[in-house]
Scaffold this active site. Sequence first.
Site, PDB file in Angstrom:
ATOM      1  N   HIS A   1       4.798   2.166  -8.077  1.00  8.48           N
ATOM      2  CA  HIS A   1       3.619   1.068  -7.800  1.00  8.48           C
ATOM      3  C   HIS A   1       2.911   1.148  -8.906  1.00  8.48           C
ATOM      4  CE1 HIS A   1       4.138   1.596  -3.220  1.00  8.48           C
ATOM      5  NE2 HIS A   1       4.777   0.504  -3.393  1.00  8.48           N
TER       6      HIS A   1
ATOM      7  N   GLY B   1       0.969  -1.189  -0.143  1.00  7.49           N
ATOM      8  CA  GLY B   1       0.096  -0.139  -0.083  1.00  7.49           C
ATOM      9  C   GLY B   1       0.953   1.169  -0.020  1.00  7.49           C
TER      10      GLY B   1
ATOM     11  N   GLN C   1      15.357  -7.771  -3.300  1.00  8.38           N
ATOM     12  CA  GLN C   1      14.049  -8.634  -3.058  1.00  8.38           C
ATOM     13  C   GLN C   1      13.775  -9.105  -4.373  1.00  8.38           C
ATOM     14  OE1 GLN C   1      10.365  -6.641  -1.046  1.00  8.38           O
ATOM     15  NE2 GLN C   1       9.983  -6.249  -2.901  1.00  8.38           N
TER      16      GLN C   1
ATOM     17  N   GLN D   1       7.787  -9.160   7.974  1.00  7.64           N
ATOM     18  CA  GLN D   1       8.936  -8.576   7.438  1.00  7.64           C
ATOM     19  C   GLN D   1       9.546  -7.144   7.999  1.00  7.64           C
ATOM     20  OE1 GLN D   1       7.011  -7.813   3.549  1.00  7.64           O
ATOM     21  NE2 GLN D   1       8.298  -6.154   3.233  1.00  7.64           N
TER      22      GLN D   1
ATOM     23  N   SER E   1       9.930   6.097  -3.096  1.00  4.98           N
ATOM     24  CA  SER E   1       9.813   5.170  -2.077  1.00  4.98           C
ATOM     25  C   SER E   1       8.743   5.548  -0.987  1.00  4.98           C
ATOM     26  CB  SER E   1      11.135   5.092  -1.205  1.00  4.98           C
ATOM     27  OG  SER E   1      10.737   4.485   0.101  1.00  4.98           O
TER      28      SER E   1
ATOM     29  N   GLY F   1       9.857  -3.837  -8.604  1.00  2.01           N
ATOM     30  CA  GLY F   1      10.242  -2.768  -9.151  1.00  2.01           C
ATOM     31  C   GLY F   1      11.984  -3.003  -8.703  1.00  2.01           C
TER      32      GLY F   1
HETATM   33  O1  PAF Z   1       8.058  -4.730  -1.744  1.00  2.62           O
HETATM   34  C1  PAF Z   1       7.159  -4.531  -0.950  1.00  2.62           C
HETATM   35  O2  PAF Z   1       6.370  -3.647  -0.861  1.00  2.62           O
HETATM   36  C2  PAF Z   1       6.903  -5.977  -0.157  1.00  2.62           C
HETATM   37  O3  PAF Z   1       8.171  -6.267   0.322  1.00  2.62           O
HETATM   38  C3  PAF Z   1       6.075  -7.042  -0.623  1.00  2.62           C
HETATM   39  C4  PAF Z   1       6.852  -7.554  -1.965  1.00  2.62           C
HETATM   40  C5  PAF Z   1       4.702  -6.513  -1.219  1.00  2.62           C
HETATM   41  C6  PAF Z   1       5.813  -8.228   0.181  1.00  2.62           C
HETATM   42  O4  PAF Z   1       5.413  -7.552   1.446  1.00  2.62           O
END
Ligand code: PAF
EC number: 6.3.2.1
Length: 287
Positions: free
Chosen positions: A39, A33, A155, A63, A187, A149
């Site tokens: 995004h 979100g 990641q 996380q 970000s 991204g």
């Molecule tokens: O990049 C993110 O926003 C998060 O790490 C993700 C990939 C949605 C996993 O929670």
Amino acid sequence: MSVPIVRTVAELRTVVAGWRRSGASVAVVPTMGALHEGHLSLVRAALQQADQVIVTLFVNPKQFNSAADLTAYPRTENQDAAKLVPLGAHLLYVPDAEEMYPAGFATTVSVAAIGESLCGAFRPGHFDGVATVVAKLFLQTGADFAFFGEKDFQQLQLVRRMVKDLDIPTTVVACPTVREVDGLALSSRNVRLSPAERAIAPKLASVLVETAERLARGGPLLATLAEARAATLAAGYREVEYLELRGEADLQPMTSVDRPARLLVAAWLGDTRLIDNVTTSPIGSTN
Ligand code: PAF
């Protein structure tokens, strides 16, 4: 106009099964979100690729290293949903923590090596949390394509490794980092910067670009990286967690730019941790 929202795995599977019956392809854009243009660029790319696009919105507690950081994370579901309408995203999946991790939940997906260095070394458990939730989102949505991204390059490579290792039939598609006109990578954390910090912030990207050029021209690795760290601190950053050159595909340490590489950084500006990365290849390489 609004984007349909589902909140349970059962509802999600019902919608996707209907799409599948009509032969549609499906893409997923996983997010936490607080959607910004970065995004939205992923959603646009997904809409180019697949017939149906699911955006997921879940602030994943697994996380986060600190409870305070989790609490402070922006939750802006209504604004996020509104931003998706003009793009034409087909579904917003917004599970809550109980839906994602019901009582008794006991499984962790852990991607060794890639998940342990760089950000993983400073945020223990972070990438296990990412891998676990992304694996669940892929299995829940059954998506053919997933969009990530390059801003979160570690990641991205972690997810690619996981998909390969676990034979998950989802193609991971990488999209370029979206930047402000002054170079600052978009970000969700940028809104935390004070006006003075915001003025300093783009220096991170310019140091990376200059350093990548020097390394590509054959500049001495250790000295060039040390100067880049010093330049970041001199610009007003409080701490550089890492500023390193790694192999593009495997994120292994490199001693020179003899193959495609990434220059990656994490640094603190006041109380805000920013990350960024740029690609670099040997001069004359076609990669
Ligand atoms: O990049 C993110 O926003 C998060 O790490 C993700 C990939 C949605 C996993 O929670």
